[in-house]
Enzyme design. Structure first.
Site, PDB file in Angstrom:
ATOM      1  N   ASP A   1      -4.735  -9.998  13.039  1.00  0.00           N
ATOM      2  CA  ASP A   1      -4.777 -11.247  12.281  1.00  0.00           C
ATOM      3  C   ASP A   1      -5.304 -12.451  13.065  1.00  0.00           C
ATOM      4  O   ASP A   1      -5.152 -13.585  12.617  1.00  0.00           O
ATOM      5  CB  ASP A   1      -3.373 -11.577  11.738  1.00  0.00           C
ATOM      6  CG  ASP A   1      -2.974 -10.638  10.622  1.00  0.00           C
ATOM      7  OD1 ASP A   1      -3.823 -10.353   9.755  1.00  0.00           O
ATOM      8  OD2 ASP A   1      -1.813 -10.182  10.615  1.00  0.00           O
TER       9      ASP A   1
ATOM     10  N   ASP B   1      -8.466  -6.519   4.490  1.00  0.00           N
ATOM     11  CA  ASP B   1      -8.220  -7.894   4.969  1.00  0.00           C
ATOM     12  C   ASP B   1      -8.943  -8.196   6.278  1.00  0.00           C
ATOM     13  O   ASP B   1      -9.295  -9.341   6.558  1.00  0.00           O
ATOM     14  CB  ASP B   1      -6.716  -8.133   5.204  1.00  0.00           C
ATOM     15  CG  ASP B   1      -5.792  -7.519   4.181  1.00  0.00           C
ATOM     16  OD1 ASP B   1      -6.142  -6.473   3.613  1.00  0.00           O
ATOM     17  OD2 ASP B   1      -4.704  -8.064   3.969  1.00  0.00           O
TER      18      ASP B   1
HETATM   19  N1  GLY Z   1      -3.526 -10.347   4.966  1.00  0.00           N
HETATM   20  C1  GLY Z   1      -2.312 -10.105   4.331  1.00  0.00           C
HETATM   21  C2  GLY Z   1      -2.287 -10.520   2.917  1.00  0.00           C
HETATM   22  O1  GLY Z   1      -3.287 -10.894   2.354  1.00  0.00           O
HETATM   23  O2  GLY Z   1      -1.216 -10.457   2.345  1.00  0.00           O
END
Ligand code: GLY
Length: 419
Positions: A132, A193
């Site tokens: 992330d 993601d």
């Molecule tokens: N990247 C995690 C979400 O979108 O919940």
């Protein structure tokens, strides 16, 4: 939705490349009623007024709430922000929202708060336990560097990129999503993601002249391009590989309904992320992939232009909503319009932003601390159903500013097209 309706929409969106978009071509036409302005003409004075008023509301809300924000907002409970001290995966969005509020208003108080909040992410630069890092450091530190010129932000963002590339698996050509590097669980798991975390690597290559970061971003994006899009342009949330051989195992999900469904926020991350990778590389294959994902999502939108949490959830199109998916998708579509010239993408983006402004803001509640309501964090986990989420607020403001103040968004996040 029927296949024939989706085919009609995709065909009509394609036709829009050579002619003006009509209401029928850009607005989904399933059962139900769209808000008047969302279904009507877009790009008109009325649309721009609606978006300006939403931006005013957002900035006023952030101004009022900011003095009592005690950490990184992660989501709301009974309309009040709950916080993470370390930032979780969302720590970039509160400083990012403050930067957007600063750009819109010119108020230095927002700038000071953005700097203060972003500084609290410093320990995460060396975090190798998650993918992330782009979510954390792009809207906060890269933007801070672009707006202030202070080198601490630039070097910190590069350090975060160094942490991110340690997660690259050369056998499979992917960046693993979850888990510490020495944790064998999830070692072969990638998620859609991650497309949003790659721009941090493109930034690091541009800043250092070291191609390694971008090479890894491109390798991951090519792998994602190979395994995520289905023939109809929908995507699963997760794809698994054998981490030792790099052999593909198959799709799965965590936040979507199942392995064959299409989690709407993941689809939005894909549209935005593949378009960004096109802009950073000039590889038109990434742009084509973004178009396919966008065509699917546009075809799956309900007439109210607020995405259901999963386009293939059993109760869709009448299932619960995720307004955050709409805000992210709108930003991606505006970017894709700039990259392709296809007018339908901008028209749908404006309709989504208008719908969010008209039907998803917290205007009716004096208690609410967020700007956008009706977001869903993790439906299968029964965690955060139709709450507020910090990324909805951030991308709503980014999206509205992409329409009203594109030069300001460019200053913040770099919207340049490939040369
Ligand atoms: N990247 C995690 C979400 O979108 O919940």
């Amino acid at each position: 939705m029927s296949v024939s309706r989706r085919a009609l929409l995709v065909t009509a969106a394609g036709a829009a490349a050579v002619g003006p978009v009509t209401e029928a071509s850009a607005a989904p036409a399933a059962a139900g009623r769209a808000p008047a302005s969302a279904a009507g003409q877009v790009g008109t004075g009325a649309t721009l007024r609606t978006l300006s008023e939403a931006a005013e509301y957002a900035v006023a809300k952030v101004r009022a709430v900011a003095p009592r924000v005690t950490g990184f907002p992660v989501g709301t409970k009974f309309e009040k922000w709950t916080y993470s001290r370390g930032g979780d995966w969302v720590g970039g969005f509160w400083p990012g929202t403050l930067w957007m509020a600063y750009l819109y208003s010119g108020d230095d108080t927002f700038r000071a708060r953005a700097v203060e909040s972003a500084r609290n992410l410093a320990p995460r630069q060396t975090d190798t336990t998650t993918h992330d890092l782009g979510f954390l450091f792009y809207p906060s530190w890269v933007t801070a560097w672009r707006l202030t010129g202070d080198d601490e932000w630039r070097t910190g963002a590069i350090r975060a990129a160094d942490s991110l590339i340690r997660r690259y698996n050369p056998r499979g050509g992917f960046i693993r999503a979850w888990g510490a590097l020495n944790d064998t669980a999830n070692a072969g798991r990638i998620i859609i993601d991650t497309m949003m975390n790659l721009d941090l690597l493109a930034f690091a290559s541009r800043q250092t002249g070291d191609a390694r970061y971008l090479d890894i971003a491109v390798a991951h994006a090519k792998t994602a391009q190979r395994v995520f899009p289905r023939p109809d342009g929908s995507t699963p949330h997760v794809f698994d590989f054998d981490p030792d051989t790099g052999a593909p195992l198959g799709p799965a999900t965590v936040q979507g309904y199942d392995a064959s469904s299409c989690w709407s926020r993941g689809q939005a991350w894909g549209i935005y992320g593949f378009t960004t990778m096109y802009r950073r590389t000039g590889d038109t294959g990434f742009r084509d992939t973004a178009r396919r994902l966008a065509d699917y999502a546009i075809g799956a939108l309900t007439p109210d232009h607020v995405p259901v949490w999963d386009y293939r959830a059993p109760q869709q199109p009448y299932d619960i909503k995720d307004a955050s998916a709409g805000a992210i998708m709108a930003c991606g579509l505006l970017d894709l319009h700039a990259a392709t010239g296809r007018r339908a993408f901008r028209d749908v983006a404006l309709r989504i932003l208008t719908a969010l402004a008209e039907t998803c803001l917290t205007r009716g509640s004096a208690r609410a601390e967020a700007v956008v309501a009706r977001c869903t964090r993790n439906r299968p986990g029964e965690d955060g159903i139709e709450i507020s989420l910090p990324y909805a607020d951030y991308y709503l403001l980014e999206g509205i500013l992409r329409v009203l103040r594109p030069a300001d968004v460019d200053r913040a996040v770099d919207l340049s097209q490939p040369s």
